[in-house]
Design an enzyme around this catalytic site. Structure first.
Site, PDB file in Angstrom:
ATOM      1  N   HIS A  49      11.819   2.781  81.745  1.00  0.00           N
ATOM      2  CA  HIS A  49      13.045   3.401  81.703  1.00  0.00           C
ATOM      3  C   HIS A  49      13.257   4.246  81.142  1.00  0.00           C
ATOM      4  O   HIS A  49      14.015   5.551  79.854  1.00  0.00           O
ATOM      5  CB  HIS A  49      13.753   2.832  81.257  1.00  0.00           C
ATOM      6  CG  HIS A  49      15.188   2.625  80.400  1.00  0.00           C
ATOM      7  ND1 HIS A  49      16.648   1.631  79.591  1.00  0.00           N
ATOM      8  CD2 HIS A  49      16.047   3.943  80.902  1.00  0.00           C
ATOM      9  CE1 HIS A  49      18.041   2.098  79.914  1.00  0.00           C
ATOM     10  NE2 HIS A  49      17.684   3.593  80.015  1.00  0.00           N
ATOM     11  N   HIS A 100      15.539   8.595  83.249  1.00  0.00           N
ATOM     12  CA  HIS A 100      16.446   8.011  84.367  1.00  0.00           C
ATOM     13  C   HIS A 100      15.271  10.064  84.781  1.00  0.00           C
ATOM     14  O   HIS A 100      15.809  11.476  83.265  1.00  0.00           O
ATOM     15  CB  HIS A 100      17.476   8.689  83.531  1.00  0.00           C
ATOM     16  CG  HIS A 100      18.378   7.253  83.367  1.00  0.00           C
ATOM     17  ND1 HIS A 100      19.354   7.050  84.187  1.00  0.00           N
ATOM     18  CD2 HIS A 100      17.843   7.091  82.497  1.00  0.00           C
ATOM     19  CE1 HIS A 100      19.158   5.957  83.734  1.00  0.00           C
ATOM     20  NE2 HIS A 100      19.340   6.055  82.680  1.00  0.00           N
ATOM     21  N   HIS A 113      21.574  -1.242  83.122  1.00  0.00           N
ATOM     22  CA  HIS A 113      21.547  -1.720  82.047  1.00  0.00           C
ATOM     23  C   HIS A 113      22.802  -2.014  82.141  1.00  0.00           C
ATOM     24  O   HIS A 113      23.954  -2.316  82.179  1.00  0.00           O
ATOM     25  CB  HIS A 113      22.363   0.229  81.884  1.00  0.00           C
ATOM     26  CG  HIS A 113      21.430   1.059  81.762  1.00  0.00           C
ATOM     27  ND1 HIS A 113      21.028   1.487  83.097  1.00  0.00           N
ATOM     28  CD2 HIS A 113      20.775   2.239  80.746  1.00  0.00           C
ATOM     29  CE1 HIS A 113      20.140   2.488  82.770  1.00  0.00           C
ATOM     30  NE2 HIS A 113      20.234   2.853  81.689  1.00  0.00           N
ATOM     31  N   GLU A 125      24.091  -2.194  76.107  1.00  0.00           N
ATOM     32  CA  GLU A 125      24.271  -0.626  74.987  1.00  0.00           C
ATOM     33  C   GLU A 125      25.393  -0.142  74.308  1.00  0.00           C
ATOM     34  O   GLU A 125      25.210  -0.566  72.950  1.00  0.00           O
ATOM     35  CB  GLU A 125      23.657   0.291  76.569  1.00  0.00           C
ATOM     36  CG  GLU A 125      23.933   2.117  75.649  1.00  0.00           C
ATOM     37  CD  GLU A 125      23.268   2.847  76.455  1.00  0.00           C
ATOM     38  OE1 GLU A 125      24.355   2.432  77.875  1.00  0.00           O
ATOM     39  OE2 GLU A 125      22.467   3.769  76.311  1.00  0.00           O
ATOM     40  N   ASP A 137      14.425   7.258  78.084  1.00  0.00           N
ATOM     41  CA  ASP A 137      15.704   7.000  79.021  1.00  0.00           C
ATOM     42  C   ASP A 137      16.361   8.455  79.018  1.00  0.00           C
ATOM     43  O   ASP A 137      15.992   8.624  80.179  1.00  0.00           O
ATOM     44  CB  ASP A 137      16.717   6.950  77.370  1.00  0.00           C
ATOM     45  CG  ASP A 137      18.075   5.945  78.099  1.00  0.00           C
ATOM     46  OD1 ASP A 137      18.152   5.989  79.228  1.00  0.00           O
ATOM     47  OD2 ASP A 137      18.894   5.880  77.334  1.00  0.00           O
ATOM     48  N   ASP A 138      16.411   9.136  78.287  1.00  0.00           N
ATOM     49  CA  ASP A 138      16.840  10.915  78.763  1.00  0.00           C
ATOM     50  C   ASP A 138      16.341  11.739  77.770  1.00  0.00           C
ATOM     51  O   ASP A 138      16.560  12.648  76.887  1.00  0.00           O
ATOM     52  CB  ASP A 138      18.283  11.346  79.351  1.00  0.00           C
ATOM     53  CG  ASP A 138      19.172   9.919  79.831  1.00  0.00           C
ATOM     54  OD1 ASP A 138      18.880  10.582  80.800  1.00  0.00           O
ATOM     55  OD2 ASP A 138      19.563   9.042  79.131  1.00  0.00           O
TER      56      ASP A 138
HETATM   57  N1  HPA Z   1      23.003   5.023  80.225  1.00  0.00           N
HETATM   58  C1  HPA Z   1      23.709   4.779  80.923  1.00  0.00           C
HETATM   59  N2  HPA Z   1      23.615   5.319  81.736  1.00  0.00           N
HETATM   60  C2  HPA Z   1      22.554   6.583  82.292  1.00  0.00           C
HETATM   61  C3  HPA Z   1      21.713   6.547  80.749  1.00  0.00           C
HETATM   62  C4  HPA Z   1      22.514   5.520  79.376  1.00  0.00           C
HETATM   63  O1  HPA Z   1      21.400   5.290  78.746  1.00  0.00           O
HETATM   64  N3  HPA Z   1      21.241   7.228  80.483  1.00  0.00           N
HETATM   65  C5  HPA Z   1      21.531   8.127  82.460  1.00  0.00           C
HETATM   66  N4  HPA Z   1      22.156   7.604  82.237  1.00  0.00           N
HETATM   67 ZN    ZN Z   2      19.031   4.511  80.614  1.00  0.00          ZN
END
Ligand code: HPA
Ligand code: ZN
Length: 337
Positions: A14, A16, A194, A197, A275-276
């Site tokens: 996971h 991006h 996703h 969250e 994630d990011d």
């Molecule tokens: N959630 C949803 N969209 C996203 C995320 C995330 O954590 N990171 C990049 N796009």
């Molecule tokens: Zn994500």
């Protein structure tokens, strides 16, 4: 424990790729493409990375992605991420990309995918890191736009293993994308989404039932439904959990409150992911360390995150077996020290 975590073989499921754009690279790409930025320096930009929820992050993240214009930019972005993988002993990674973030600005689909794919091939050859690519639909956009994006992806089918769903979860439930996911599955793509969250546990149920997902991205709100939790355990449905992301976006107040270790002990197939990483304060090793610092956890349990990720990955059974062996050997060696 720190050295154990550093050298532990890791699998990321996971990430991006646009979220691995570090402020320094962002500034150099802005200069290369003659784009002016509303920040004086990479340091000033980094200081703006304070988020109160998912949307406040997404606004800055989409803005940052605007510096990506040429094939070389996507190559450089992906190559920089793979260097971090190497440092963190990531042996396999499955990378999300958001084509609509770029095609909506007039960048060709081809430019995006060819830049990323060339770097992934170099990563396999020069760094020994295997990878898969997952194309995400932006859920704040329409289903028609997602269908158009799927159409654009068809010539590159051999480079994309699965489709996913990201961006603003609240107000954009899984059922909005039921038809495009069905079309993607007919074309042979695997699916992920996703869910859970910021959104409710029902989004996890609907991602499984309506979108046919092979794993759930985030999914931490599953604890709100006992029946869902039991179902995730029984079906071994993987969750790609992102600890530092969840703290930065205020999904949990702090890492002690995070439920990942509890979920692991209950038998949920949880994995650790970044994630990011350029926005949330760290890559894979940082995420493992953050969990281990906030919770009492054994080496065996930490290695279980990798074992779960190997099992949940979209690689062949023989590749899975080879990677499991690497982790087993690593654990045996660690037990001797
Ligand atoms: N959630 C949803 N969209 C996203 C995320 C995330 O954590 N990171 C990049 N796009
Ligand atoms: Zn994500």
């Amino acid at each position: 424990m720190k050295t154990f975590i550093q050298s532990l073989p890791k699998v990321e499921l996971h990430i991006h790729i646009e979220g691995s754009l570090e402020p320094e690279l962002l500034f150099s790409l802005a200069q290369r493409n003659q784009i002016s930025l509303p920040y004086a320096s990479p340091e000033a930009l980094r200081k703006a990375y304070e988020f109160e929820d998912l949307q406040s992050f997404l606004d800055i993240y989409y803005q940052g992605a605007g510096v990506l214009q040429q094939k070389q930019d996507f190559y450089d972005l992906t190559w920089a991420y793979l260097q971090r993988c190497k440092q963190d002993n990531v042996i396999h990674t499955e990378i999300f990309f958001d084509p609509q973030t770029h095609t909506d600005r007039g960048v060709a689909f081809e430019t995006v995918i060819e830049g990323i794919d060339a770097a992934l091939k170099a990563g396999q050859q020069q760094l020994g890191i295997s990878s898969n690519l997952i194309m995400c639909f932006l859920r704040h956009l329409s289903e028609e736009q997602a269908i158009e994006t799927l159409r654009q992806a068809l010539p590159y089918k051999d480079k994309i293993v699965a489709v996913g769903l990201d961006s603003s979860e609240l107000g954009h439930p899984p059922e909005k994308f039921q038809r495009v996911f069905e079309q993607a599955r007919e074309q042979g793509f695997l699916t992920v989404a996703h869910a859970g969250e910021e959104g409710p546990a029902q989004n996890i149920v609907d991602s499984i039932e309506l979108l046919g997902v092979s794993r759930v991205d985030h999914g931490v709100r599953c604890v709100d439904s006992e029946s869902l939790l039991a179902r995730l355990i029984a079906s071994k449905m993987p969750l790609t959990v992102c600890p530092l992301s969840n703290i930065k976006l205020c999904v949990f107040d702090n890492m002690q409150q995070h439920n990942i270790v509890e979920l692991l002990r209950q038998g949920v197939a949880v994995t650790i992911n970044s994630d990011d990483p350029a926005y949330f304060g760290g890559y894979m090793t940082d995420n493992f360390n953050a969990v281990a610092n906030a919770h009492t956890i054994t080496m065996q349990e930490l290695a279980q995150f990798t074992i779960n990720a190997i099992e949940a990955s979209f690689i062949s059974d023989s590749q899975k077996q080879a990677y499991r062996l690497l982790v087993d050997r690593y654990l045996e060696k660690a037990a001797l020290i």
